[in-house]
Design a protein around this motif. Sequence first.
Motif, PDB file in Angstrom:
ATOM      1  N   PRO A  95       0.788  -1.334   0.097  1.00 15.96           N
ATOM      2  CA  PRO A  95       0.068  -0.148   0.115  1.00 15.96           C
ATOM      3  C   PRO A  95       0.770   1.252  -0.143  1.00 15.96           C
ATOM      4  CG  PRO A  95       0.096  -0.885   2.268  1.00 15.96           C
ATOM      5  CD  PRO A  95       0.813  -1.682   1.295  1.00 15.96           C
ATOM      6  N   ALA A  96       0.297   2.379  -0.103  1.00 19.44           N
ATOM      7  CA  ALA A  96       0.833   3.880   0.039  1.00 19.44           C
ATOM      8  C   ALA A  96       1.832   3.999  -0.927  1.00 19.44           C
ATOM      9  CB  ALA A  96       1.351   4.092   1.347  1.00 19.44           C
ATOM     10  N   THR A  97       2.059   3.254  -2.204  1.00 22.34           N
ATOM     11  CA  THR A  97       2.917   3.797  -3.332  1.00 22.34           C
ATOM     12  C   THR A  97       2.428   3.692  -4.720  1.00 22.34           C
ATOM     13  OG1 THR A  97       5.379   3.175  -4.189  1.00 22.34           O
ATOM     14  CG2 THR A  97       3.880   1.468  -3.400  1.00 22.34           C
ATOM     15  N   GLU A  98       2.863   4.433  -5.584  1.00 18.42           N
ATOM     16  CA  GLU A  98       2.637   4.244  -6.969  1.00 18.42           C
ATOM     17  C   GLU A  98       3.670   3.894  -7.762  1.00 18.42           C
ATOM     18  OE1 GLU A  98       0.431   7.501  -8.143  1.00 18.42           O
ATOM     19  OE2 GLU A  98      -1.203   7.162  -7.029  1.00 18.42           O
ATOM     20  N   SER A  99       4.890   3.519  -7.109  1.00 20.09           N
ATOM     21  CA  SER A  99       6.385   3.415  -7.623  1.00 20.09           C
ATOM     22  C   SER A  99       7.007   2.494  -6.862  1.00 20.09           C
ATOM     23  CB  SER A  99       6.987   4.628  -7.936  1.00 20.09           C
ATOM     24  OG  SER A  99       8.252   4.605  -8.534  1.00 20.09           O
ATOM     25  N   LEU A 100       6.883   1.053  -7.169  1.00 18.57           N
ATOM     26  CA  LEU A 100       7.543   0.195  -6.584  1.00 18.57           C
ATOM     27  C   LEU A 100       8.775  -0.299  -7.241  1.00 18.57           C
ATOM     28  CD1 LEU A 100       7.538  -1.865  -3.911  1.00 18.57           C
ATOM     29  CD2 LEU A 100       6.242  -3.420  -5.329  1.00 18.57           C
ATOM     30  N   GLY A 156      11.538  -0.398   4.585  1.00 14.33           N
ATOM     31  CA  GLY A 156      11.261  -1.491   5.925  1.00 14.33           C
ATOM     32  C   GLY A 156      10.128  -1.974   5.935  1.00 14.33           C
ATOM     33  N   PHE A 157       8.957  -1.947   4.736  1.00 14.15           N
ATOM     34  CA  PHE A 157       7.889  -2.334   4.805  1.00 14.15           C
ATOM     35  C   PHE A 157       7.370  -3.867   4.876  1.00 14.15           C
ATOM     36  CE2 PHE A 157       8.725  -1.311   0.517  1.00 14.15           C
ATOM     37  CZ  PHE A 157       8.339  -2.455  -0.205  1.00 14.15           C
ATOM     38  N   ASP A 158       6.307  -4.261   5.227  1.00 12.98           N
ATOM     39  CA  ASP A 158       6.035  -5.798   5.167  1.00 12.98           C
ATOM     40  C   ASP A 158       6.332  -6.596   3.896  1.00 12.98           C
ATOM     41  OD1 ASP A 158       4.836  -5.657   7.933  1.00 12.98           O
ATOM     42  OD2 ASP A 158       2.787  -4.976   6.915  1.00 12.98           O
ATOM     43  N   LEU A 232       7.728  -2.128 -10.821  1.00  9.46           N
ATOM     44  CA  LEU A 232       6.953  -3.128 -10.876  1.00  9.46           C
ATOM     45  C   LEU A 232       5.445  -3.081 -10.992  1.00  9.46           C
ATOM     46  CD1 LEU A 232       9.093  -5.641  -8.309  1.00  9.46           C
ATOM     47  CD2 LEU A 232       9.123  -5.852 -10.908  1.00  9.46           C
ATOM     48  N   VAL A 233       4.817  -3.780 -11.695  1.00  2.00           N
ATOM     49  CA  VAL A 233       3.301  -3.864 -11.607  1.00  2.00           C
ATOM     50  C   VAL A 233       2.825  -5.131 -11.221  1.00  2.00           C
ATOM     51  CG1 VAL A 233       3.352  -1.880 -13.376  1.00  2.00           C
ATOM     52  CG2 VAL A 233       3.136  -4.148 -14.135  1.00  2.00           C
ATOM     53  N   GLU A 234       1.392  -5.014 -10.756  1.00  2.90           N
ATOM     54  CA  GLU A 234       0.730  -6.462 -10.623  1.00  2.90           C
ATOM     55  C   GLU A 234       0.974  -7.362 -11.511  1.00  2.90           C
ATOM     56  OE1 GLU A 234      -3.789  -7.818  -9.934  1.00  2.90           O
ATOM     57  OE2 GLU A 234      -3.132  -5.761  -9.150  1.00  2.90           O
ATOM     58  N   CYS A 249      12.534 -16.206  -7.113  1.00  4.24           N
ATOM     59  CA  CYS A 249      11.557 -16.163  -8.110  1.00  4.24           C
ATOM     60  C   CYS A 249      10.312 -15.633  -7.353  1.00  4.24           C
ATOM     61  CB  CYS A 249      11.302 -17.334  -8.773  1.00  4.24           C
ATOM     62  SG  CYS A 249      12.955 -17.937  -9.877  1.00  4.24           S
ATOM     63  N   PHE A 250       9.508 -14.787  -7.860  1.00  4.45           N
ATOM     64  CA  PHE A 250       8.143 -14.383  -7.002  1.00  4.45           C
ATOM     65  C   PHE A 250       7.471 -13.407  -8.185  1.00  4.45           C
ATOM     66  CE2 PHE A 250      11.158 -10.891  -6.276  1.00  4.45           C
ATOM     67  CZ  PHE A 250      10.316  -9.695  -6.230  1.00  4.45           C
ATOM     68  N   VAL A 251       6.263 -13.361  -8.017  1.00  3.46           N
ATOM     69  CA  VAL A 251       5.215 -12.738  -8.810  1.00  3.46           C
ATOM     70  C   VAL A 251       4.404 -11.428  -7.879  1.00  3.46           C
ATOM     71  CG1 VAL A 251       2.911 -13.144 -10.036  1.00  3.46           C
ATOM     72  CG2 VAL A 251       4.786 -14.756 -10.022  1.00  3.46           C
ATOM     73  N   MET A 252       4.285 -10.452  -8.533  1.00  2.00           N
ATOM     74  CA  MET A 252       3.796  -9.292  -7.646  1.00  2.00           C
ATOM     75  C   MET A 252       2.529  -9.645  -7.786  1.00  2.00           C
ATOM     76  SD  MET A 252       6.114  -7.553  -6.688  1.00  2.00           S
ATOM     77  CE  MET A 252       4.936  -6.568  -5.843  1.00  2.00           C
ATOM     78  N   GLY A 253       1.873  -9.771  -6.529  1.00  2.74           N
ATOM     79  CA  GLY A 253       0.430 -10.136  -6.382  1.00  2.74           C
ATOM     80  C   GLY A 253      -0.411  -8.685  -6.317  1.00  2.74           C
ATOM     81  N   ARG A 254      -1.817  -9.029  -6.079  1.00  6.07           N
ATOM     82  CA  ARG A 254      -2.670  -7.892  -6.038  1.00  6.07           C
ATOM     83  C   ARG A 254      -2.512  -6.981  -4.911  1.00  6.07           C
ATOM     84  NH1 ARG A 254      -8.687 -10.696  -6.724  1.00  6.07           N
ATOM     85  NH2 ARG A 254      -8.356 -11.277  -8.873  1.00  6.07           N
ATOM     86  N   ALA A 255      -2.737  -5.664  -5.071  1.00  8.42           N
ATOM     87  CA  ALA A 255      -2.387  -4.546  -4.076  1.00  8.42           C
ATOM     88  C   ALA A 255      -2.976  -4.857  -2.769  1.00  8.42           C
ATOM     89  CB  ALA A 255      -2.939  -3.165  -4.415  1.00  8.42           C
ATOM     90  N   GLU A 256      -2.613  -4.698  -1.750  1.00  9.65           N
ATOM     91  CA  GLU A 256      -3.132  -4.825  -0.448  1.00  9.65           C
ATOM     92  C   GLU A 256      -3.904  -3.758  -0.024  1.00  9.65           C
ATOM     93  OE1 GLU A 256      -0.318  -7.619   2.441  1.00  9.65           O
ATOM     94  OE2 GLU A 256       0.474  -5.644   2.302  1.00  9.65           O
TER      95      GLU A 256
END
Length: 256
Positions: A95-100, A156-158, A232-234, A249-256
Motif C-alpha cells: 500500500p501507499a505507493t505508486e512506484s515500487l 522496511g515495509f511488510d 514493478l506492476v501487478e 523467483c516471485f510474482v507481484m500479487g494484488r495490491a493490499e
Amino acid sequence: MNKLLFHLPTTTVPIYIRNSIPEALAANASSETSWIPSASAFPIRRIYCVGRNYREHTIEMGGNPDRESPFFFTKPSDAAVVCAGSSPVSVPYPPATESLHHEGELIVAVGKDGLRIPVADAMNHVYGYSLGCDLTRRDLQSDAKARGRPWDAAKGFDRSCPLSPIIPKEEFGELDDCLQLVLKVNDSIRQQAAIGTMIYSVPEIISHLSELFWLRAGDLIMTGTPAGVSDLVEGDRVSISCGSLMPCCFVMGRAE
C-alpha cells in the motif's frame, strides 16, 4: 521472571545443501536441481542493507561513486519472504505507493559474531549466501530524501525482502568476482553486473558494518544492487540469479 504476554514467531530461511544424486551433478543441471533442503534453517536476527554499492547504480541515483563511504540501512527480520519451491511465491503489491522498484542483490548470511572485524578475517564470519530483492517504495524514498527524513517507510515495509534459501559457504565454494548477478522481469533482463564490480567487496562491507554494530550469527547483509532499477506492476514475474545459487523467483500479487 515475568511471564511473556505473548510469543513472537522467529523468521527463518531454509538452508539448502548440494544434491549428490548423479543427475543433479550433470553439467546441464539447473541451480534448482543442484540443491536440496537440509534439516536445518537459518534464524534471522537483523537484515542490513548497503546503499549504492555498484558504480552505475550510484550514478543513476545521483551519487558520486568515487567519494561516498559505504552507508547502511535496515529492514525488519519479518520483512523476509522465502522464495523456494517449483512455483513462484506471490508477493502483494504494498500500500501507499505508486512506484515500487526492484533491486536485485546478493545476500550474505553471517554465522559468527564480531565487532571491528578486519577485512582479512571477514570471510571467516560468513555462513553462506542467498539472493534477494530489496523492494523499494521509490516515491516515498524520494519524498523522504527531499525532506531530510528517514527511509523506513520506503524500505522496511511488510514483505519487502523476498529471498532464496541459503547455501552454506562450504557447499557453494569461493565467490567468483566474475559471477553475474541478473534480475529479470517477465523474462527480460533489467539488471545485470558482475559481483566483482561492487564498489565495496563482501569482506570490506563486513568490516565497515562491524565498525558500527556487533554483527551476530543470524544477521543477513544485502550487498547492494546494480543499475537498472525500475517499476514493478501487478502480475510481473521477477527472477534473480547468480551462478549456481538458488534463484529468487516471485510474482507481484494484488495490491493490499
